[in-house]
Design an enzyme around this catalytic site. Structure first.
Site, PDB file in Angstrom:
ATOM      1  N   GLU A  98       0.776  -1.037  -0.180  1.00  0.00           N
ATOM      2  CA  GLU A  98      -0.196   0.072   0.087  1.00  0.00           C
ATOM      3  C   GLU A  98       0.716   1.242   0.019  1.00  0.00           C
ATOM      4  O   GLU A  98       1.589   1.457   0.850  1.00  0.00           O
ATOM      5  CB  GLU A  98      -0.703  -0.156   1.290  1.00  0.00           C
ATOM      6  CG  GLU A  98      -1.913  -1.085   1.027  1.00  0.00           C
ATOM      7  CD  GLU A  98      -2.457  -1.618   2.491  1.00  0.00           C
ATOM      8  OE1 GLU A  98      -2.197  -0.894   3.566  1.00  0.00           O
ATOM      9  OE2 GLU A  98      -2.902  -2.808   2.564  1.00  0.00           O
ATOM     10  N   PHE A 155       2.186  -1.759   9.189  1.00  0.00           N
ATOM     11  CA  PHE A 155       2.773  -1.859  10.644  1.00  0.00           C
ATOM     12  C   PHE A 155       2.437  -3.485  10.685  1.00  0.00           C
ATOM     13  O   PHE A 155       1.327  -3.984  10.358  1.00  0.00           O
ATOM     14  CB  PHE A 155       1.625  -1.192  11.468  1.00  0.00           C
ATOM     15  CG  PHE A 155       1.711   0.283  11.317  1.00  0.00           C
ATOM     16  CD1 PHE A 155       2.207   1.044  12.358  1.00  0.00           C
ATOM     17  CD2 PHE A 155       1.353   1.136  10.281  1.00  0.00           C
ATOM     18  CE1 PHE A 155       2.531   2.297  12.289  1.00  0.00           C
ATOM     19  CE2 PHE A 155       1.344   2.349  10.237  1.00  0.00           C
ATOM     20  CZ  PHE A 155       1.966   3.005  11.325  1.00  0.00           C
ATOM     21  N   ALA A 156       3.410  -3.954  11.791  1.00  0.00           N
ATOM     22  CA  ALA A 156       3.166  -5.483  11.813  1.00  0.00           C
ATOM     23  C   ALA A 156       1.951  -5.870  12.485  1.00  0.00           C
ATOM     24  O   ALA A 156       1.467  -7.001  12.127  1.00  0.00           O
ATOM     25  CB  ALA A 156       4.415  -5.698  12.837  1.00  0.00           C
ATOM     26  N   ASP A 157       1.254  -4.946  13.253  1.00  0.00           N
ATOM     27  CA  ASP A 157      -0.037  -5.169  13.903  1.00  0.00           C
ATOM     28  C   ASP A 157      -1.089  -5.624  12.712  1.00  0.00           C
ATOM     29  O   ASP A 157      -1.970  -6.318  13.026  1.00  0.00           O
ATOM     30  CB  ASP A 157      -0.464  -3.670  14.370  1.00  0.00           C
ATOM     31  CG  ASP A 157       0.348  -3.174  15.152  1.00  0.00           C
ATOM     32  OD1 ASP A 157       0.307  -3.008  16.688  1.00  0.00           O
ATOM     33  OD2 ASP A 157       1.689  -2.729  14.755  1.00  0.00           O
ATOM     34  N   PHE A 158      -0.667  -5.372  11.530  1.00  0.00           N
ATOM     35  CA  PHE A 158      -1.888  -5.697  10.481  1.00  0.00           C
ATOM     36  C   PHE A 158      -1.981  -7.106  10.332  1.00  0.00           C
ATOM     37  O   PHE A 158      -2.437  -7.666   9.329  1.00  0.00           O
ATOM     38  CB  PHE A 158      -1.776  -4.706   9.146  1.00  0.00           C
ATOM     39  CG  PHE A 158      -1.974  -3.267   9.640  1.00  0.00           C
ATOM     40  CD1 PHE A 158      -2.465  -2.729  10.632  1.00  0.00           C
ATOM     41  CD2 PHE A 158      -1.448  -2.417   8.666  1.00  0.00           C
ATOM     42  CE1 PHE A 158      -2.322  -1.370  11.173  1.00  0.00           C
ATOM     43  CE2 PHE A 158      -1.472  -0.887   8.753  1.00  0.00           C
ATOM     44  CZ  PHE A 158      -1.939  -0.612  10.059  1.00  0.00           C
ATOM     45  N   HIS A 177      -1.362  -0.194  16.652  1.00  0.00           N
ATOM     46  CA  HIS A 177      -0.235   0.492  15.381  1.00  0.00           C
ATOM     47  C   HIS A 177       1.064   0.199  16.333  1.00  0.00           C
ATOM     48  O   HIS A 177       1.958   0.903  15.956  1.00  0.00           O
ATOM     49  CB  HIS A 177      -0.591   1.787  15.069  1.00  0.00           C
ATOM     50  CG  HIS A 177      -1.379   1.622  14.125  1.00  0.00           C
ATOM     51  ND1 HIS A 177      -2.891   1.247  13.982  1.00  0.00           N
ATOM     52  CD2 HIS A 177      -1.227   2.231  12.525  1.00  0.00           C
ATOM     53  CE1 HIS A 177      -3.324   1.707  12.924  1.00  0.00           C
ATOM     54  NE2 HIS A 177      -2.304   2.265  11.827  1.00  0.00           N
ATOM     55  N   GLU A 193      -4.328  -6.863   2.721  1.00  0.00           N
ATOM     56  CA  GLU A 193      -3.207  -7.562   2.894  1.00  0.00           C
ATOM     57  C   GLU A 193      -3.080  -8.994   2.618  1.00  0.00           C
ATOM     58  O   GLU A 193      -1.872  -9.429   2.268  1.00  0.00           O
ATOM     59  CB  GLU A 193      -2.915  -7.155   4.601  1.00  0.00           C
ATOM     60  CG  GLU A 193      -2.518  -5.957   4.871  1.00  0.00           C
ATOM     61  CD  GLU A 193      -3.192  -5.011   5.023  1.00  0.00           C
ATOM     62  OE1 GLU A 193      -4.550  -5.123   4.705  1.00  0.00           O
ATOM     63  OE2 GLU A 193      -2.890  -3.685   5.235  1.00  0.00           O
TER      64      GLU A 193
END
Ligand SMILES: Cc1ncc(C[n+]2csc(CCOP(=O)(O)OP(=O)(O)O)c2C)c(N)n1
Ligand SMILES: Cc1ncc(C[n+]2csc(CCOP(=O)(O)OP(=O)(O)O)c2C)c(N)n1
Ligand SMILES: [Mg+2]
Ligand SMILES: [Mg+2]
Lengths: 329, 334, 334, 329
Positions: free
Chosen positions: C29, C93-96, C139, C70
């Site tokens: 993205e 962000f790794a959170d995603f 995040h 994703e």
């Protein structure tokens, strides 16, 4: 018992005042958020809703505190439209004790369950499935409530949004999926990222009523929402509303927007849903400029008060760090 | 007391709670079965038959078949939990969590904290775990470490029918999101299970065998293997204390530490790969908090750092087996 | 040698590899930014500016903006890798990862094993980690334990600009799927970074400070904190050996064990919650393989078992800080 | 240089023979899998493709070994249609050394990259994103290849399927999404789980060419696929084909199917794509019964041989357990 002239807009003057107040509250709140951000009073990052006020306020206009909404990273406007307290919001955005989430959530996680606000959501596409669940509660308890999921045009491409729509159709629950199409997901245009002809058309193919309205026209949004509410409250049927909006500002505060030409930006900003509203209500002589300006002053004062309170408030005590992970552990 | 299978015990717990509390609902793929089919609904009752008969008793509004759409299932269950229902959502195999993990770890598990303590998410996610089913790399994983690491989740792994019932009742009545993991290979194992409702509290380990030479911890299916080895070793004069944590989050540190204080030795048997697994977790707790008592290295008996292989010969070697468990115990006693 | 930031170092590595090998592509993205916009494409170069200029040089066929999707990004990257490209995919962000974890852990990471060694998946997934950014619970996470536990993945956590470049080049040339985690708070930190290409091999820890009293392991952003504390303690006569594992999978056990054999003491500083985390993992390796050398309990300095809070005061306390690191070191030396 | 009469079906007799052989191979292979399963020679569980042969074989008919397919848990048919070796498959399904995945994959994970078969996939919705990636490779390398993702009606509701379609449209890659609608996802009917009017219609709204064909008509499938191939190979454009199929058997081997009435099952089984094919080619006198029966015997012998080889083969050596996790570690 509508006031004279209200017929046209199908709204009482009180309703119009409330709607205007909410839109204006969002606008001034967000402008102040930008200012406080620039002043270093707001930690992290924040996404403002400026330009899209008619969408959120129109959608929430006929909702009660018992109805649910799930929101997005760009959630301040939805909160205010749903009746959240602006002081509690400002405290939260500044990370202060007494904020709506006691400072633990921040801009992207404001929630107020007492207002049916189930949370902003920093995961794009996070809210639609959750809103289906709230709609399932409403259906199971047969209480006539509805549940709204706000999403952006960008979120409309996330798998979870599609799954939620299909699930709502299959389970027949009163979920209303609102796609606020402001033309961009971050720095990528919807015209690029949405492969379909339109978000509403694509949604319609899932088997639910879907329409696309001018999101800068408060009255058009309300009208679409009334139809969706009718389907939801009486038949537990889901709906989709695409509100075509404009994003006046950058994706986040401070975004220099190198991907938007000056002309495009000017054209977008020339569309002002609040000016639209003022003009419409003045044209039909429901509210006059003085009254509207009076509301402006009140809102302005309210926000000033919220900011002062937030600036003065302490951060949460460190003892809060490990609290409220569980109800009991 | 009546003998019942692990499967029946779970069924009984859910049925009882659904009778008791109208806000308890079940949702997932084929939890009823037959929706849209030509021979009636409800004859499946989940792919393993765990929910048999629930549809007949509670109907389509409370036993809800969904499309294949795990993000929407868990998301909806989280949303429903936050707004007043007590959903029991199913992920048929734990392996499938990858398609809906966000709705577990970023959403349901975090609502309460992110919202400053104002939300309550009484959600149970039922799922199945374990190799040995000859189902290959995407239907055989034991993913409790993945869940245990998530703040906001509670993680339950019953090892017998009695606990299965009591822990399920506890999970349903609990106000926090709970992952309840069913060992596929235990479904048919019977045990004495009271007809009435009872609760097995979270965070209380079960010392299934008292012993003084070495502490052996076993989770899920591995408990039985650890027990069997302990029994065998008893004949050789090796006296194992065997502990079943029952829940990995909350985790009963106290019982574990007390045991190691006594035995001075620890072997952890866990069916998952070694890295950042529960065996590592438990070892680290002891290495930090009962270090002085330790007389030998802490041995982990886990799966290798590989996906689950399909061929039975490989899969049998993949899972911790009696040979490896015994060797580890003898090693720490050497 | 020229000074360059961590951000620049990563950019340079990717740019160099893209010049060298036409099968290297970038997707995600806003990796270019501006697609469909009115003022041209490529002026963004990822939300943190890490990919600045790549679009201008390599164009839309190799610097590919995607919708917010994703699962499709990682799935497509895995599929492309298996069929002959070397994709560098981005999860902002790794959170995603929760929305696409299946495509990481069940698909790309397992292709090779499930297919009997016949597939090769040279995929790099870039993502960002870390709290301290005031970005809230979704995040700010540091999810290396989640990745480290996955057989088939390699996991990279550079702590400085020099390593960032060398490890990125290694990741791109590596034939296995690699997660490359960028610490948001390190982007602007500069270091001496050669202009030419060089590789930092995986599985080789960096002993950033020699010492004899205690071994301190620090990952990602935590390394600098561990180093700072070590420097401070040196004044008090406490001599810390500080180790940067660089990659958590493969993990350099040898360097770690050698160090503990020497110091007899271990403190692990890790920015993630404690349960099944990397600190636990490392502690368990030492408790198993260097037990005899240990003179004190192994101390983990981690985040608490909570989501990441937003309020700065809480977030600062959430992350392992010098006070807690120092206390732990003093404790194991007491 | 087509044989006389081939015009009608636009195919040479050789092509028809190959198509028939593949369909028949699938049928007999799957029947044998059922038998060996019942005999305890196949570990775990397996899903057979009986009744759907024309769909897989029709889709793969004009593909080469250079083109890609991604498959499902019900993948044996796709493997055979794409030219995988049946002995290697049988060895794999029995978990034996020398199987296509050396026994590590099993029924739900058969892959053969040398044939462009990127793997069965035991995660419903797993393949569509992967197929988009293979299509991206084809587009990047400009080699005219296409990439097919097989999915079921059930998988059509999974978020990943939707994401993959949108991504393929946005990136403009030659991916062909084939939804084999056999009426059921496990024990739930598509009529219940697919909220849309049709899978193809819903897909079309994503902005790609989508059509629905009779999946029991080999020739209809080939025709739809030719149009999709044209779009893919020449313009890198994605397509969707819904093949309406029947599931003759249960979801997995041993499924008692209490959710299907005897009448429904009988009606489903009365639709036999292989019988259809035989009739069609005989009607136009392209292949006669004797020739077709001859193929049957050859196929039968081939499968017998595969089974005997598989039964006789050893399981992989235990030393294989930790191999091939990484290329290098
Ligand atoms: C799963 C996930 N992917 C990516 C992001 C990063 N992100 C935050 S907002 C955003 C754009 C969202 O666009 P849209 O849905 O149109 O909402 P808008 O910002 O226009 O209101 C992105 C990509 C995220 N937060 N979550
Ligand atoms: C993510 C995921 N969810 C659920 C399952 C369990 N499952 C396996 S096959 C199947 C039904 C698939 O239906 P469909 O896509 O129509 O394919 P068919 O079996 O009819 O060929 C389900 C639910 C799975 N394997 N993966
Ligand atoms: Mg947008
Ligand atoms: Mg199907």
């Amino acid at each position: 018992m509508a006031d004279a002239g209200a017929q046209t807009l199908q709204m009482s003057r009180d309703e119009l005042r409330r709607a205007y107040r909410r839109m204006k509250t969002i606008r001034l709140f967000e402008e102040r958020v930008e200012k406080e951000f620039a002043a270093g009073n707001i930690p992290g990052f924040a996404h403002v809703y400026i330009g899209q006020e008619a969408s959120g306020v129109g959608i929430c206009h006929d909702l009660t505190d018992e109805d649910y909404i799930g929101s997005t990273h760009r959630g301040h406007g939805h909160c205010i439209a749903k009746g959240c307290d602006v002081k509690g919001m400002m405290l939260e955005i500044m990370g202060k004790q007494g904020g709506l989430c006691n400072g633990k959530g921040g801009s992207m996680h404001i929630a107020d369950l007492s207002k049916g606000m189930l949370g902003a959501n920093a995961i794009v596409g996070g809210s639609p499935p959750i809103a289906v669940g709230a709609a399932l509660t409403a259906k199971t308890k047969k209480n006539g409530r509805v549940s709204v999921a706000f999403s952006g045009d960008g979120a409309s491409n996330q798998g979870t949004s599609f799954e939620a729509m299909n699930m709502a159709v299959v389970l027949n629950v009163p979920a209303i999926f609102v796609f606020e199409n402001n033309g961009y997901g971050e720095h990528t245009a919807a015209s690029y990222a949405v492969g379909a002809k339109s978000i509403a058309e694509r949604a319609a193919s899932f088997g639910l009523a879907a329409e696309s309205v001018d999101g800068s026209d408060f009255f058009a949004v309300v009208e679409a929402m009334r139809a969706a509410l009718e389907r939801g409250r009486t038949a537990c049927k889901p709906s989709v509303i695409e509100t075509r909006c404009v994003r006046h500002m950058g994706h986040f505060i401070g975004d220099p927007q190198p991907y938007r030409s000056a002309e495009e930006l000017a054209a977008a900003r020339a569309i002002d849903c609040i000016e639209n509203f003022r003009k419409r209500v003045r044209d039909v002589r429901l509210l006059d400029a003085a009254e509207l300006d009076g509301i402006d002053s009140e809102v302005s004062a309210e926000i000033e008060e919220a900011v002062q309170a937030a600036l003065a408030a302490p951060q949460p005590d460190i003892s809060a760090l490990e609290k409220d992970v569980y109800v009991r552990y | 007391m009546p003998k019942k299978s692990y499967r029946q015990a779970i069924n009984e717990a859910i049925r009882g709670e659904m009778r008791r509390d109208p806000s308890v609902i079940v949702l997932g793929e084929d939890v009823a079965g037959g929706q849209g089919g030509t021979a009636g609904v409800g004859k499946v009752g989940n792919i393993f038959g765990v929910l048999a008969g629930l549809y007949d008793e509670f109907g389509p509004e409370r036993v809800i078949d969904t499309p294949i759409t795990e993000s929407a299932i868990i998301g909806a269950a989280g949303g429903a939990a936050m707004t007043g229902l007590r959903p029991i959502a199913e992920i048929m195999f734990a392996d499938f969590v990858g398609v809906c993990f966000d709705q577990i770890y970023n959403q349901a598990a975090k609502f309460r904290y992110m919202f400053g303590g104002k939300a309550k998410t009484p959600l149970v996610i039922r799922t199945t775990i374990g190799a040995g089913f000859r189902a290959g790399a995407q239907h055989s994983q034991t993913l409790h470490p993945l869940f245990t690491m998530v703040p906001g989740l509670k993680v339950v792994m019953p090892t017998n029918a009695y606990d299965a019932k009591g822990l399920m009742i506890e999970a349903i009545r609990d106000d926090d999101p709970v992952i309840y993991m069913e060992s596929k290979l235990l479904y048919d194992v019977e045990d004495e299970v009271p007809d009435e409702a009872y609760r097995v509290p979270f965070g209380e380990a079960n010392v299934v065998r008292q012993g003084k030479h070495v502490t052996v911890v076993g989770m899920g299916l591995m408990l039985a293997r650890a027990q069997a080895v302990a029994q065998e070793l008893a004949k050789a004069g090796i006296d194992c204390e065997v502990i079943d944590p029952r829940t990995t989050s909350p985790f009963d540190e106290e019982t574990l530490l007390e045991s190691v204080e006594k035995t001075g030795r620890l072997v952890i048997v866990d069916e998952s790969p070694p890295r950042c697994g529960l065996a590592a977790d438990i070892a680290s707790i002891v290495a930090e908090k009962a270090f002085k008592a330790l007389k030998a290295p802490i041995r982990k008996v886990t799966c290798p750092h590989t996906p689950v292989p399909f061929a039975p010969a490989l899969e049998d070697e993949y899972m911790p087996n009696p040979r490896r468990i015994e060797a580890a115990i003898r090693e720490v006693l050497a």
